[in-house]
Design an enzyme around this catalytic site. Structure first.
Site, PDB file in Angstrom:
ATOM      1  CG  HIS A 194     -10.821  -8.830   5.705  1.00 47.54           C
ATOM      2  ND1 HIS A 194     -10.117  -9.633   6.562  1.00 47.54           N
ATOM      3  CD2 HIS A 194     -10.208  -8.939   4.503  1.00 47.54           C
ATOM      4  CE1 HIS A 194      -9.118 -10.212   5.909  1.00 47.54           C
ATOM      5  NE2 HIS A 194      -9.153  -9.807   4.656  1.00 47.54           N
ATOM      6  N   PRO A 244      -0.041   0.532   6.019  1.00 48.70           N
ATOM      7  CG  PRO A 244       0.531  -1.610   5.300  1.00 48.70           C
ATOM      8  CD  PRO A 244      -0.644  -0.768   5.728  1.00 48.70           C
ATOM      9  CD  GLU A 295      -1.574  -2.498   1.307  1.00 53.72           C
ATOM     10  OE1 GLU A 295      -0.465  -2.682   1.847  1.00 53.72           O
ATOM     11  OE2 GLU A 295      -2.305  -3.432   0.919  1.00 53.72           O
TER      12      GLU A 295
END
Lengths: 339, 424
Positions: free
Chosen positions: A129, A89, A60
């Site tokens: 998630h 990240p 990311e």
């Protein structure tokens, strides 16, 4: 006009803008040939080519960093972060770089990014998630934070975000991708097929950033919500027979303070609902603003209804989620409170 | 803590914490440092396969030998005017550094960073790039701006954060930004520019442009994830980007061992990514030029990125906030086996018969005068802390393209405070 799910509406926003502007590129994990894990970018690589819609390595930091460099070149990248839980990240690139580039270079460079991020729970995604990290971004100077709640807004807001010259974090409530979720996970899922906001214009249109939407109008109380929680709140208001100004914020920064202020001054009672954890959540900012600006009009303490300050639990997802019971309790407390 | 199981015949584990070879007061002896002869690693064709040239990551590309001659296959054969132009830019940068360092000590600004000992790197590299190529520097590459004739007055306005500062007093001194000169806004966060440079290069490639990107970080910040993310992206998309690692042996006080130099070279990081990797004597302007040109030509031919380690020595403090006497031996600088980049290029030009000590002395005076004149010009626009050189409203501008209501409200507060503190 066409009937669209939120996935189709976002796909349409990408399609429409890519067709109009050759500088718009999409990058992210699995967004290319496969069309994304939620199918949001389906068909775009085939239509616009591999150089304009492509898969990336799983970093990311690299995705956002490369997008910043592309923006410095003159492109308008629309990176996808696969889940909000994966954005961390990339946080340094968003917070220290994208958000500050225009300011630190005094306008020499700018960073028109629309970073799409599916967020929120309710899909049994467990703690990696399901998160709603919007408050991390609203805390940062130089970025805008947008959360649509329905297909029509999602398309118009995303087009506005892509055409905006500031970096925009665009949170997509994934529990509402295929239908409005009213909080009753144990009832049959609804789709956008018969919802008025599932009716979406085909071509180019924008919903301006910084403008909230009055979903329902009423006199008993004001409810501030965004994303999935707009639909849950609406259901609870109906069940409890309450007459409320239900305000879908749509954009958290810049915030439509005028709409909020006018409504709370009218009703004197305000509830704030979000799925994210409570402490230092965006609800705390909203509560402070309402108190600062509407204190003498308030007839009851402001109510905050939120997720708990725990990681998002997998099996206890529906115990964590601020559902109809938690919201109903708070709204009853709010309307019955007497000074 | 678990007890060691009785009878287990295992050695106790030990933690290794790197220690630099020398500390303050130590006798410095660099005889262990392997300095191969020039051309020990000959120049391959720019189209060479990365796996065929892995020795370049472990050798040391050199052109100038210890007799001041340019030798071997890496000799770029530059004309005298280019050699002298590079020499002058390097001397100008050193004079600039000396004066700006003193300005900070005199309280005219808060902070300064010198390039001492590393002048060949950014200057010779920029000479090897096209003017339109995009540079993503770290904080010790102002040489790029010197090589591209960016006005020194503008740099000093930025250093003084005065009312003519092109960055409106917002950035720490030396964190320049100059888009028109192909110079990306410097970040204080390290290595963030690595994936950004790759993104720029990818955009250039996707548009069928012919411009390439070049990016710099120090050996210390190769430890950052951004460095590796940048290399991954660069390798995956074959981005036209020159990756530079300036190995000046120190990250503030931490020697290069804390970035992994005990085990391998920094150039060798490229091997795992399957990209060509060159290790260059960073104090040899001709070797630096030649290696950069090799990488730039390769990138421009659609052959993708190259990683270059520029092996040098940070001859002065990290910044004005640092005192290297507290952690390293003063002899390191004088004993550095690869010498000083300006002295070496100067001696080469003299050996060629295109230069002499008199002209060098005259040039040193001229560049010092140029810097002084630029400083005086810039100082007319103010210095840091003397008066208010930027209106407070500039703090709120450019945060967003259009100022939102909450910043307008806060700017009104700032205006009230200013009227109270400094009634006009």
């Amino acid at each position: 006009m066409a009937r669209m799910s939120m996935i189709q509406a976002i796909n349409s926003a990408l399609d429409v803008t890519m067709g109009r502007d050759p500088d718009i590129v999409i990058l992210g994990e699995d967004v290319g040939y496969f069309g994304g894990v939620f199918r949001v970018t389906a068909g775009l690589q085939e239509k616009y080519g591999k150089e304009r819609c492509f898969d990336t390595p799983i970093t990311e930091c690299g995705i956002i960093g490369a997008a910043i460099g592309m923006a410095a070149y003159g492109l308008r990248p629309v990176p996808e972060i696969q889940f909000a839980d994966y954005v961390y990240p990339g946080l340094d690139q968003i917070v220290s770089e994208a958000a500050r580039l225009r300011h630190r270079s005094a306008g020499d460079f700018q960073c028109p990014l629309a970073i799409r991020i599916p967020f929120g729970g309710g899909i049994f995604g467990g703690q990696t998630h399901s998160q709603s990290p919007e408050a991390l971004f609203t805390h940062v100077a130089g970025i805008k934070t947008v959360v649509p709640s329905n297909p029509r807004d999602a398309k118009g807001l995303l087009i506005a975000a892509i055409e905006d010259n500031d970096p925009v974090i665009f949170f997509e409530p994934k529990r509402c991708y295929n239908g409005p979720f009213d909080g009753y996970y144990d009832r049959p899922a609804k789709t956008w097929a018969d919802h008025p906001d599932g009716e979406v214009e085909d071509g180019h249109y924008t919903v301006p950033l910084g403008k909230a939407r009055l979903v329902t109008e009423g006199n008993d109380l004001t409810v501030l919500a965004y994303g999935t929680m707009v639909h849950v709140a609406q259901q609870v208001l109906i069940e409890h027979g309450l007459s409320a100004d239900l305000i879908d914020l749509r954009t958290l920064i810049p915030l439509d303070i005028e709409t909020i202020e006018a409504s709370v001054k009218k009703t004197g009672r305000c509830a704030i609902i979000h799925e994210a954890t409570r402490t230092s959540g965006f609800g705390a900012e909203l509560s402070a603003l309402v108190q600062e600006r509407c204190f003498y009009h308030l007839e009851a303490p402001i109510e905050r209804v939120t997720g708990f300050d725990t990681p998002y639990p997998h099996s206890l997802e529906w115990s964590y989620f601020p559902g109809p019971v938690r919201i109903g309790e708070a709204l009853e407390r709010l309307v019955k409170a007497e000074a | 803590m678990s007890d060691r199981s009785p009878g287990a015949n295992r050695p106790r584990l030990t933690l290794h914490v790197p220690e630099p070879p020398f500390r303050p007061g130590d006798e410095v002896d660099y005889s262990w440092l392997d300095i191969p002869e020039p051309d020990a690693v000959p120049r391959p064709d720019e189209t060479a396969a990365p796996e065929a040239i892995r020795d370049l990551a472990y050798g040391l590309i050199r052109v100038l030998d210890f007799e001041n001659n340019a030798v071997g296959s890496w000799n770029p054969g530059l004309p005298p005017e280019t050699l002298l132009a590079m020499l002058r830019k390097m001397a100008l940068l050193r004079a600039f550094d000396e004066r700006m360092h003193r300005q900070q000590r005199q309280g005219k600004t808060s902070f300064y960073v010198k390039s001492t000992g590393e002048e060949a790197i950014a200057i010779a590299q920029t000479f090897a790039l096209d003017r339109a190529d995009m540079c993503f520097p770290s904080y010790r590459q102002p040489g790029i701006l010197f090589a591209r004739d960016y006005p020194m007055v503008e740099m000093i306005n930025q250093i003084f954060s005065n009312n003519a500062d092109p960055l409106k007093g917002r950035q720490l001194p030396i964190m320049y930004s100059a888009k028109d000169y192909g110079f990306f806004s410097i970040s204080g966060n390290l290595a963030t520019q690595y994936p950004q440079a790759v993104g720029w290069a990818m955009a250039s490639a996707s548009k069928g442009d012919d411009r390439i990107a070049a990016v710099w970080c120090g050996e210390g910040s190769t430890s950052e994830g951004d460095f590796h993310n940048g290399l991954t992206f660069g390798a995956v998309y074959n981005a036209p980007c020159v990756f530079n690692v300036v190995n000046n042996q120190y990250a503030i006080s931490s020697y290069s061992g804390f970035a992994g130099s005990e085990r391998t070279t920094f150039a060798a990081r490229g091997i795992g990514y399957g990209i060509p990797a060159l290790r260059v004597d960073g104090n040899d302007a001709l070797a630096v030029y030649s290696a950069t040109r090799w990488a730039a030509d390769r990138a421009r031919s659609n052959l993708g990125p190259t990683l270059i380690e520029l092996f040098t020595y940070r001859a002065d403090a990290h910044s004005t906030s640092d005192d290297p006497a507290a952690y390293r031996s003063a002899q390191e600088r004088t004993e550095w086996p690869l010498g000083d980049p300006i002295t070496r290029l100067k001696r080469h030009c003299i050996a060629l018969g295109i230069w002499d000590m008199d002209r060098q002395a005259a040039m040193d005076l001229e560049v010092a005068e140029e810097v002084l004149a630029a400083q005086k010009e810039a100082e007319k626009n103010g210095i840091l802390g003397h008066g208010l050189h930027q209106p407070d409203i500039t703090m709120f501008q450019d945060v967003y393209e259009h100022m939102p209501w909450h910043l307008k409200e806060q700017s009104e507060q700032a205006a009230r405070e200013r009227a109270h503190k400094w009634p006009e």
